[in-house]
Design a protein around this motif. Structure first.
Motif, PDB file in Angstrom:
ATOM      1  N   MET A  76     -39.001  12.379   4.340  1.00  0.00           N
ATOM      2  CA  MET A  76     -37.439  12.543   4.664  1.00  0.00           C
ATOM      3  C   MET A  76     -37.264  10.532   4.340  1.00  0.00           C
ATOM      4  N   GLN A  77     -38.741   9.914   4.213  1.00  0.00           N
ATOM      5  CA  GLN A  77     -38.605   8.877   3.513  1.00  0.00           C
ATOM      6  C   GLN A  77     -36.344   8.527   2.390  1.00  0.00           C
ATOM      7  N   SER A  78     -36.150   7.046   2.936  1.00  0.00           N
ATOM      8  CA  SER A  78     -35.173   6.770   2.190  1.00  0.00           C
ATOM      9  C   SER A  78     -34.971   6.256   0.761  1.00  0.00           C
ATOM     10  N   GLY A  79     -36.665   6.766  -0.358  1.00  0.00           N
ATOM     11  CA  GLY A  79     -36.420   6.108  -1.126  1.00  0.00           C
ATOM     12  C   GLY A  79     -35.549   6.419  -2.223  1.00  0.00           C
ATOM     13  N   MET A  80     -34.712   7.522  -2.375  1.00  0.00           N
ATOM     14  CA  MET A  80     -33.413   7.638  -3.328  1.00  0.00           C
ATOM     15  C   MET A  80     -33.025   5.781  -3.237  1.00  0.00           C
ATOM     16  N   LEU A  81     -33.052   5.802  -1.723  1.00  0.00           N
ATOM     17  CA  LEU A  81     -32.296   4.225  -1.872  1.00  0.00           C
ATOM     18  C   LEU A  81     -32.737   2.827  -2.968  1.00  0.00           C
ATOM     19  N   MET A  82     -34.429   2.859  -2.711  1.00  0.00           N
ATOM     20  CA  MET A  82     -34.837   1.873  -3.350  1.00  0.00           C
ATOM     21  C   MET A  82     -35.626   2.139  -4.579  1.00  0.00           C
ATOM     22  N   SER A  83     -35.011   3.665  -4.997  1.00  0.00           N
ATOM     23  CA  SER A  83     -34.984   4.054  -6.597  1.00  0.00           C
ATOM     24  C   SER A  83     -34.185   3.514  -7.234  1.00  0.00           C
ATOM     25  N   MET A  84     -33.280   2.683  -6.540  1.00  0.00           N
ATOM     26  CA  MET A  84     -31.601   2.373  -7.526  1.00  0.00           C
ATOM     27  C   MET A  84     -32.250   0.930  -8.199  1.00  0.00           C
ATOM     28  N   ASP A  85     -31.677   0.417  -8.791  1.00  0.00           N
ATOM     29  CA  ASP A  85     -32.212  -0.838  -9.930  1.00  0.00           C
ATOM     30  C   ASP A  85     -31.633  -1.704  -8.689  1.00  0.00           C
ATOM     31  N   THR A  86     -32.577  -2.416  -8.248  1.00  0.00           N
ATOM     32  CA  THR A  86     -32.790  -3.476  -7.912  1.00  0.00           C
ATOM     33  C   THR A  86     -31.945  -5.001  -8.917  1.00  0.00           C
ATOM     34  N   SER A  87     -32.076  -4.835  -9.896  1.00  0.00           N
ATOM     35  CA  SER A  87     -31.881  -6.119 -10.647  1.00  0.00           C
ATOM     36  C   SER A  87     -30.636  -5.821 -10.726  1.00  0.00           C
ATOM     37  N   ASP A  88     -29.512  -4.853 -11.291  1.00  0.00           N
ATOM     38  CA  ASP A  88     -28.468  -5.123 -11.197  1.00  0.00           C
ATOM     39  C   ASP A  88     -28.217  -6.384 -10.044  1.00  0.00           C
ATOM     40  N   GLU A  89     -27.162  -6.712 -10.012  1.00  0.00           N
ATOM     41  CA  GLU A  89     -26.561  -7.832  -9.261  1.00  0.00           C
ATOM     42  C   GLU A  89     -25.274  -7.454  -8.513  1.00  0.00           C
ATOM     43  N   ALA A  90     -24.766  -6.714  -9.008  1.00  0.00           N
ATOM     44  CA  ALA A  90     -24.189  -6.087  -8.501  1.00  0.00           C
ATOM     45  C   ALA A  90     -23.863  -4.688  -7.464  1.00  0.00           C
ATOM     46  N   ILE A  91     -25.266  -4.153  -7.573  1.00  0.00           N
ATOM     47  CA  ILE A  91     -26.097  -3.275  -6.240  1.00  0.00           C
ATOM     48  C   ILE A  91     -27.156  -4.037  -5.758  1.00  0.00           C
ATOM     49  N   ALA A  92     -27.515  -4.356  -5.978  1.00  0.00           N
ATOM     50  CA  ALA A  92     -28.865  -5.143  -5.145  1.00  0.00           C
ATOM     51  C   ALA A  92     -28.523  -5.495  -3.338  1.00  0.00           C
ATOM     52  N   PRO A  93     -27.337  -6.338  -3.066  1.00  0.00           N
ATOM     53  CA  PRO A  93     -26.513  -6.205  -1.652  1.00  0.00           C
ATOM     54  C   PRO A  93     -26.527  -4.981  -1.385  1.00  0.00           C
ATOM     55  N   VAL A  94     -25.516  -4.351  -2.129  1.00  0.00           N
ATOM     56  CA  VAL A  94     -26.010  -3.149  -1.566  1.00  0.00           C
ATOM     57  C   VAL A  94     -26.683  -1.884  -0.816  1.00  0.00           C
ATOM     58  N   ILE A  95     -27.938  -1.918  -1.733  1.00  0.00           N
ATOM     59  CA  ILE A  95     -29.260  -1.712  -1.520  1.00  0.00           C
ATOM     60  C   ILE A  95     -29.559  -2.371  -0.261  1.00  0.00           C
ATOM     61  N   GLU A  96     -29.504  -3.905  -0.517  1.00  0.00           N
ATOM     62  CA  GLU A  96     -30.528  -4.722   0.955  1.00  0.00           C
ATOM     63  C   GLU A  96     -29.512  -4.018   2.450  1.00  0.00           C
ATOM     64  N   ASP A  97     -28.246  -3.970   2.048  1.00  0.00           N
ATOM     65  CA  ASP A  97     -27.329  -3.236   3.184  1.00  0.00           C
ATOM     66  C   ASP A  97     -27.844  -2.270   3.908  1.00  0.00           C
TER      67      ASP A  97
END
Length: 78
Positions: free
Chosen positions: A1-22
Motif C-alpha cells: 500500500m506504499q505511496s511509491g507512485m508519488l516518490m517515483s516521480m522525477d523530483t529533479s523537476d523543479e516544477a513538481i518537486a514541491p508538489v511531491i513534497e506536499d
C-alpha cells in the motif's frame, strides 16, 4: 500500500518537486492512521533521502518516529 507512485516521480523537476513534497507530507499520516506503519516508514526514509533539506523534514521525521513506535507496540501485542 506504499505511496511509491508519488516518490517515483522525477523530483529533479523543479516544477513538481514541491508538489511531491506536499503530497508525501499529506499521505504519510494517512498511512499511519490506517496502520500501514512499514509503508509510512519507507516513505519517510525515501522523502528524507530525496529531500534532505526539504520543508517538511522535521514533520516527516516526527511521522517516522511515530510509525516506528506504533509498529513496535503492535508487534509486542502479538
Amino acid at each position: 500500500m506504499q505511496s511509491g507512485m508519488l516518490m517515483s516521480m522525477d523530483t529533479s523537476d523543479e516544477a513538481i518537486a514541491p508538489v511531491i513534497e506536499d503530497l508525501c507530507h499529506k499521505c504519510v499520516p494517512l498511512l499511519i492512521e490506517h496502520g500501514h506503519y512499514e509503508d509510512a516508514i519507507a516513505d519517510c526514509d525515501l522523502y528524507l533521502k530525496l529531500f534532505p533539506k526539504g520543508r517538511w523534514v522535521t514533520e516527516i521525521t516526527t511521522f517516522r518516529n511515530q510509525a516506528k513506535t506504533e509498529l513496535d507496540l503492535n508487534k509486542n501485542k502479538k
